[in-house]
Each structure stands twice: as C-alpha cells, then as structure tokens.
Scaffold this motif. Sequence first.
Motif, PDB file in Angstrom:
ATOM      1  N   PHE A   1       0.795  -1.337  -0.021  1.00 23.18           N
ATOM      2  CA  PHE A   1      -0.076  -0.098  -0.220  1.00 23.18           C
ATOM      3  C   PHE A   1       0.939   1.254   0.124  1.00 23.18           C
ATOM      4  O   PHE A   1       0.543   2.328  -0.665  1.00 23.18           O
ATOM      5  N   PHE A   2       1.799   1.363   1.266  1.00 23.23           N
ATOM      6  CA  PHE A   2       2.994   2.347   1.147  1.00 23.23           C
ATOM      7  C   PHE A   2       3.627   2.806   0.160  1.00 23.23           C
ATOM      8  O   PHE A   2       3.990   4.011  -0.547  1.00 23.23           O
ATOM      9  N   TRP A   3       4.059   1.555  -0.253  1.00 19.32           N
ATOM     10  CA  TRP A   3       4.739   1.789  -1.757  1.00 19.32           C
ATOM     11  C   TRP A   3       3.881   2.521  -3.368  1.00 19.32           C
ATOM     12  O   TRP A   3       4.521   3.328  -4.262  1.00 19.32           O
ATOM     13  N   ASN A   4       2.665   1.214  -2.958  1.00 19.79           N
ATOM     14  CA  ASN A   4       1.682   2.462  -4.132  1.00 19.79           C
ATOM     15  C   ASN A   4       1.519   3.923  -4.064  1.00 19.79           C
ATOM     16  O   ASN A   4       1.200   4.819  -4.531  1.00 19.79           O
ATOM     17  N   VAL A   5       1.476   4.062  -2.796  1.00 24.55           N
ATOM     18  CA  VAL A   5       1.213   5.548  -2.237  1.00 24.55           C
ATOM     19  C   VAL A   5       2.379   6.597  -3.044  1.00 24.55           C
ATOM     20  O   VAL A   5       1.995   7.745  -3.269  1.00 24.55           O
ATOM     21  N   HIS A   6       3.516   6.093  -3.049  1.00 27.58           N
ATOM     22  CA  HIS A   6       4.651   6.951  -3.166  1.00 27.58           C
ATOM     23  C   HIS A   6       5.247   6.670  -5.120  1.00 27.58           C
ATOM     24  O   HIS A   6       5.153   7.661  -5.437  1.00 27.58           O
ATOM     25  N   THR A   7       4.190   5.511  -5.302  1.00 28.14           N
ATOM     26  CA  THR A   7       4.527   5.357  -6.547  1.00 28.14           C
ATOM     27  C   THR A   7       3.631   6.433  -7.578  1.00 28.14           C
ATOM     28  O   THR A   7       3.856   7.252  -8.347  1.00 28.14           O
ATOM     29  N   VAL A   8       2.143   6.313  -6.718  1.00 23.97           N
ATOM     30  CA  VAL A   8       1.196   7.505  -6.979  1.00 23.97           C
ATOM     31  C   VAL A   8       1.344   8.956  -7.064  1.00 23.97           C
ATOM     32  O   VAL A   8       1.766   9.893  -7.865  1.00 23.97           O
ATOM     33  N   ALA A   9       1.740   9.062  -5.500  1.00 29.59           N
ATOM     34  CA  ALA A   9       2.777  10.097  -5.904  1.00 29.59           C
ATOM     35  C   ALA A   9       4.146  10.794  -6.503  1.00 29.59           C
ATOM     36  O   ALA A   9       3.623  11.957  -6.876  1.00 29.59           O
ATOM     37  N   VAL A  10       4.625   9.984  -7.382  1.00 32.54           N
ATOM     38  CA  VAL A  10       5.954  10.162  -7.874  1.00 32.54           C
ATOM     39  C   VAL A  10       5.253  10.745  -9.738  1.00 32.54           C
ATOM     40  O   VAL A  10       5.133  11.186 -10.357  1.00 32.54           O
ATOM     41  N   GLU A  11       4.337   9.528 -10.234  1.00 33.03           N
ATOM     42  CA  GLU A  11       3.121   9.330 -11.303  1.00 33.03           C
ATOM     43  C   GLU A  11       2.613  10.578 -11.233  1.00 33.03           C
ATOM     44  O   GLU A  11       2.652  11.175 -12.434  1.00 33.03           O
ATOM     45  N   GLN A  12       1.889  10.937  -9.942  1.00 28.26           N
ATOM     46  CA  GLN A  12       0.357  12.660 -10.903  1.00 28.26           C
ATOM     47  C   GLN A  12       2.033  13.503  -9.815  1.00 28.26           C
ATOM     48  O   GLN A  12       0.694  14.217  -9.285  1.00 28.26           O
ATOM     49  N   LYS A  13       2.490  13.869  -9.396  1.00 26.27           N
ATOM     50  CA  LYS A  13       3.191  14.560  -8.836  1.00 26.27           C
ATOM     51  C   LYS A  13       2.341  15.639  -8.085  1.00 26.27           C
ATOM     52  O   LYS A  13       2.506  16.196  -7.468  1.00 26.27           O
ATOM     53  N   ILE A  14       1.863  14.289  -7.051  1.00 24.12           N
ATOM     54  CA  ILE A  14       0.983  15.146  -6.224  1.00 24.12           C
ATOM     55  C   ILE A  14       2.668  14.351  -4.462  1.00 24.12           C
ATOM     56  O   ILE A  14       2.669  13.962  -4.750  1.00 24.12           O
TER      57      ILE A  14
END
Length: 901
Positions: A831-844
């Motif tokens: 989950f946290f890994w996904n959060v990190h990926t989403v934050a990087v990809e979506q630049k949030i």
Amino acid sequence: MITILCLLVLLNVTIAKDVFTIGGLFHEDNYQAEMAFKYALERYNMFNHDIEFRAQIERVTKTDPFAVSKLVCSMVSSEEGVVAIFGPESKEVDAMVKSVAANLEIPHISTHYLTKTTYVSTTALNIYPDYEMLATAIATIVQNMDWKTYMIIYEDNESLVKLQDVLKLTQADSPPVTIRQLDSSEDQRPLFKLIKQSGESNIILECKTHRILDILAQAKEVDLLEYFHNYFLTDLDAHTLDFTVLGTNANITTIRLVDPNNPILQNTVRDWEMGELNRKQFVSIPPTEVTTEAALMHDAVNFFTTAFQELHITEPIVANKVQCGENEKWEGGFRITTYMKIRPFLNALTGTVKFNEWGKRVEFAVELIEIIDKRIEKTATWYPENADHLNFTRSADEQMQQIVENLQKTIVMVSSRIGPPYLSYRKPQYEGEVLEGNARFEGYSMDLIDAVSKELNFTYRFFLTADGAYGTYNKKTKEWNGLIKDLLERRAHLAICDLTITHSRRSAVDFSLPFMTLGVSILYSKSKPSERNIFAFMEPLDTTVWMYIVSAYISVALVIYLIARMAPGDWENPHPCDQNPEELENIWDMKNCLWLMLGSTMSQGCDILPKGISSRMAASMWWFFILIISSSYTANLAAFLTMDKMAPSIDNAEALAKQTKIKYGTVDGGSTQTFFRESNFSTYARMWTQMASAKPSVFEKNNADGVKRVLTTKNQLYAFLMESSQIEYEVERNCELKQVGGRMDSKGYGIAMPVNSPYRSAINKAVLNMQEDGTLNLLKNKWWKEKSGGGCEESDEGGSSADLKLANVGGVFLVLGVGVSIAFIFSIIEFFWNVHTVAVEQKITHKEALINESKFAIKVWITQKRTSPGSESSSKADDTSLSRKDGNYHDSLSAHRQSDT
Ligand code: ASP
C-alpha cells in the motif's frame, strides 16, 4: 453231754474250710499291688466259707533273682505248699520265678509288661495286656491322631517294642518320623532343644511313669510344652500323675486300662483303706492314683480265686508241697491255668480278662484320655475285636467345644505382614498417641481375626513376621520362610494376610476355608495423554524429507523456468487478435514457476499453465511427485494426530507373552511367581522364561513396589502380574491403573495354622458363618471401597479416536494466523509503496496520495477506482494499467484473454 459233743463236731465239720496258700512276691515300692493282693484275698475269705486262701507275702529284692528263686523253693516246699505265685514286678526276678514255677507246674501270674523275649510256660499267665496287641492299640491311636509328622522319644529297647506297630505304620505311609532315645543322663534339655529346632510339635513319649513329669518339665523349659504341642504318653499309668504342676496348656493324651470312675474300683480302694486302718495304718488312695499294676493284681487274684473255686467244686484241688530240683510237679497247677485260659473273667477293674493258649491276655479295653488341667476326659476306647478303629466317646460337637475351651485359655498369636488393605500401620488419632499391641495395626486381616475371635471368644495378639515374606520353600536350605516359618516354628497359632492356599504350603501347614477367592491377573497403567506438539502436522514427514521437498520445489521451479525459456510453446502472442504480432511473450518468470508448483502442491491448481511439451512434461513430473508425497503425508498425518493409539497395548496374557517390549513381573517369592514357575501351560511357561531372564529383574519385593513400578515406568513398558483382589484394590485407588484381561487361575486366601491344629474346624466354622451372614462382604467393602481413598471413577482411557483436540491441530491454526499476518504486513508495505508510486507519477505530495489511496481503502463499498487521483469511478479496462503498475501482469493478461474470447 454226748449230744453237745456231737453238735460241736458237726459244727466243726460244717465250718471247716479248705485252706490254700498263695504266694505274693512284691518289691518295697509295690505297696499298692501288695495291698490289692492282700485285700482281694481277704475279701474273698470274708464271703466264702468253703475255701480259705492264705496270703504268703514276701518282700523281694529287684536285683537278686537267685535269692528270690531260693525263696520260692522254700515257699513251695513248705508243708501246705502254694497253689499259685503272683509277682514280682521286676523283670529279671520275675523271669527266675517264672522258671522255677514252670518246672514245678505251679501257676505263676504276672501283672506287668512282658515281651516275646520273656520265658513263657504252660502254667504262666500274664494279666497285663499282650504286648503285640497293645502295640496295635497304640498304632491305631496314633493313626487316628492324623499327625503328618511326629517324633518318638523312647526310653529303652523294650519301649520300642511297644511302639513296633507305630514304626510299621510309618514305614507303610512313610510320613516323616524321627526317633530319639532319651538321654541316659537326667538332662533331656539338649534333646528337646533339637526337637524345637526341627519344629516338630507331635511327640510320642514312651518312658516309665516316674520319669514323665520331670521330662515334660524339661520340655517346658525349652518352650516345647505350649498350646500347639501334642504329646501322646504311651505309659498306662501316666494318668495317675498330677500334670497341673506343669502349668501347661499343651495337648496331652494318654492311655489307661483302669477307669477311676468305675464304682468297683472305688469300692476296692475303700477296702484297701479300711484294711489298712484295721492294721492301724492310715492310707489315702484316690481312685485316680490307682496304678495299673494294682488294678491288675486285684483282677488277677479275683480271677484266680474264682476259677480255683469253680474247679474245686467240681473236683477238689489238693495242695501239696513240691521240691525244687527233684523233678516234682504239682498236679493242680496245670489244671487251674488251663481252666483260666478257657474261661473269661468279666467285670474286672480292667475290663474283661481273657487269656489265649500262651497265657497272654488278649481281651482288654484301652481308654484314650485327654488331660485338660485337672480334668481327665475320656475321648475314645480301643477294643481288640475292632483293632483298626477307635470308639469315640465324645460327639464331634463336644470335641469342638473342648477345643474352643482350650483356645480360650491361651493368647492366640497371629503372624501377619504389612500390605494394605490386609494390614497396615494405624495412624495415631492425636499427636503423641502411643500405639501398642494390636492397636498398632488395622486392616482387613485384623478385622477378620477380630470377628473370628469374638465368635470363638479368644484373645489374640498380632505380630509381624520377621522377613515380611509370605512363605516359600527353599529347596536348597530345605526351609520355609515368612509366615509359614512362623507356623512351623510354633511362634504363631495363626497366620493371616493375602496368603494364598497352595499345594506346597498345604503340605507344611493347614489352611482354613478360603475367605476370599481370586486369580492372577495383569495390572497395567492406562495410557496417559502424551505431550502434544502443535506442529504435529509436520511429524508425518521427517525433517530431512521436508528439506528435500523444499529443495526439490526450488530446483524443479528453476528447471521449469529454464525449460520454459527454451520451449517454443511457452512463447505466446500477447495479443491473440493480432495474427502477426511483433513480439512474443513468455510468462514463465521465476515467480510464476514457483506459483505454478505451489498451486499443484497445495492441490489448488493454477490459472496459468505451461504450453510447451517439455515444460508440461516437467510440470507433470512434479505433479506426480507431489501426488505421492501428499498422499503419504495425508495417510501418516491421521496416525500422528491420534498418536495415543499407537502406544503399546496389551489386552491379555497371550498378548503380553507374545511381545518383548513391555516387561512384566510378580512379587518375589509369592504364590504368583510359583504359579508361573510351575505352570505347564505354554503361554505361562513362556512368560516365566521371559521373567526369569529379564535384566534388570522384573520381580518386586511386594505388591506396593510392583504398583509403583507400573506407574513410574515410562511409556507403559511394565505390567505387574498380581492377584485380582489386590488389583481391584489398587485400581479403586489409582485411576491411572487398570486390570488387563481376566483371571488366569482360581484360588483363595485362607487362614494358615500348624498342621493338625485342633482349632481348625472351629475357625472353619467361624469363617463359614461370616461368609453366610455377609460379614466377609462387609469387610471387603469397608477396606476396598470405603477406607483410605477408594472410589476411582471408571474413566474412558485416552478419549475417543475421532476427536482431535486443539492440541493436535493447533499448529495448523498457527501457520494460518502467521501466514495471514505476514500477508497483511505485505499488503501494508504494498500500500505504502503504491502511495509513493502514485505521488511520484501524479506529482502530488505523498500526503495527498496517502489520503486519496486511504479513502479508497476505507470506503469498502467502492469497488472501482480511477487511475487518476480524486476520481471515484473507473472502467474495468482501466484496471489493466493499474494492475500493470502493481506488477500483476499475469492477472491482467488473463483478464484480457477472457474478455477477448
Ligand atoms: N498372595 C500371594 C502369596 O500368598 C502373593 C503373590 O504372589 O501375589 O504368595
């Protein structure tokens, strides 16, 4: 004047008696016999007016036969001669007198014991019972005593002649009999000590009357005159002695010819006393002290005078003098003795007198009497016409009554051994209480003897046998031990405990009726719930096998991975709609290979399968391998989870005999051990071989130790062969124990006592009564169930095989819990890994990404999600990209494939 003279002459004629002289030869100490002789003649003369017998009494020595023979010669050569000679008592002198009388044919009448060796003539008569018939009478009496063993103590060779038939008896039935001669010195103690050591309690004593009391007193000094000692005194005058001086309660039996209660005897004795009083001599002779010789003398004189008178009436007997050495004979002598041999003389003091042709007395009655304190009790009579039997005068009940009375006068010693519930030490009721005597013990045995004692009204004292053993015969030392030894050595009157009635013990002691019946059985421990291993599911396969399986799993996965890389079948078109794809795809990375194999291992299958021939072959081999492994595992698992049932189990003696893993034993030196040692039955014989050869020894000192061993031996590897009654008791108290199988034999416990104990019937009667009125049952209940912790519930051993407890399967739950927990942790990491990926990809920011992703996670009703942040709806097609990002490529691929088709 002439008339008066004529009358005087006439009177003189009518009162004139024929006078005859009878010689009586007596020793100084034959006072009674002399009186009997004198007053028998006096009485005859008093009542008879035709014949007068004059007594010529001579006191003679015992040591000088020659002088006596001279005296006899002078007597017979006197003017009036002698018509008979009576006495003397001494054998040597008597033989000489007999010889002189025989030569002169003068009747010679003896009144004492004579054997074959003694000179016999036609004119000699002996009123003393014939020695051979007396021997028969004694033998019949001994036979009726039912003694298994006895000892003969005799004085001299002549006494042995009296016991010749007893000796013949022992030869015929060969019971162990010992013969000892009295010591020539007065001290018989060494002899009695030897007898005591031998344990013999039945003694036949043959000696002269005057020695009896002294000899018995010496026996008493070495404790050989106790309640359970039986003495048979073969002297016919023993009853004249005062046994009260000995203060004994030993059983003394003797024989007599004269009954002191006979009124004729009592009158006779009064005659003697009166006669002596007339001579200014005061004598007092109680009828009980009249010697056999005196009574015989009385009978002999009466018989002779009666016979003489009868003959004289028919044809007058003329007495005349005869000279010794002149070859002269008196004519009347032969006539008289011949007549006496054919004419029986009834109602004499010593019964009917009858002689045979050799002048031996062949008709008489021997009375068997028991000496009880001051009392003398006639118990039986022996008659020559029924020589093999005794006529008992007391009924069985009277005899029993007498025995019980005797028992009441003694303290009954009871030997026992500690062994609950039969006997154990009583605990003091309060601190400082001192327990003494019988109060020290309690138990079934104690209560049983107590009940018997109350019924028979005797007192008893319990004591413990020195070695604590039951009683076994040692063939090497030829000795018994334990309780049996106590009985044999007469330390105890009774022995009681869980003492089994056996054949060999029966040969040494007597037993009462059994008070309990039982049989040998097996005491075994119930299986204990074993220490459960929650990882028991691992146990069906050995650790090495587990390791091999894991290695095989990894290696086969690797091989499949390599094969799949090479197999063209596994390179697939990623877009099946596109007939000419630019590139082919291989889904068999290492992760999928492991997943494929794990799926088959768990029998779950897998949604992706190899397509290449070689990879399929490799996969099938793995499936085959895992099919066998998992079937074996499943089969073993059931057994391992119900491990208790795998514990060694026996259900009877056969099962025990067939195996060698479980050891088994008995009490050392008990009847159970003997049962196996002497058994011819193959199973028990085999069991004995195993027991005898077992190392360490499987035998235990007592039942308690055996029980302890059963309980403490690990893995139920020891069983104890014990008597069922004892097993019942132990099982009642210890719920971990059980009886296995039925009884192997059937026997009983009895109260033991010395052989031929007179009180045996009384004890039997008491035991029987207690059996009938339920006392024995009550006692058993008391000591088995009520007392000291009885009451173990019948429990179901080991539980039912169908129920698997949590302990059996706990490990599986653990694996599930731990596995799911790890999966959860992984999901959080993901989950946290996904959060990190989403934050990087979506630049949030990570925070925004976390909030967004958390919202989706928490809102459990939302099942779709856009790939862009904030949107709450998404299409299934879009899911692909998300999945791809998650790396679950194979899942999305399969979804595509399904939608395409
Ligand atoms: N009751 C037995 C006995 O009398 C003892 C035993 O062997 O169990 O010897």
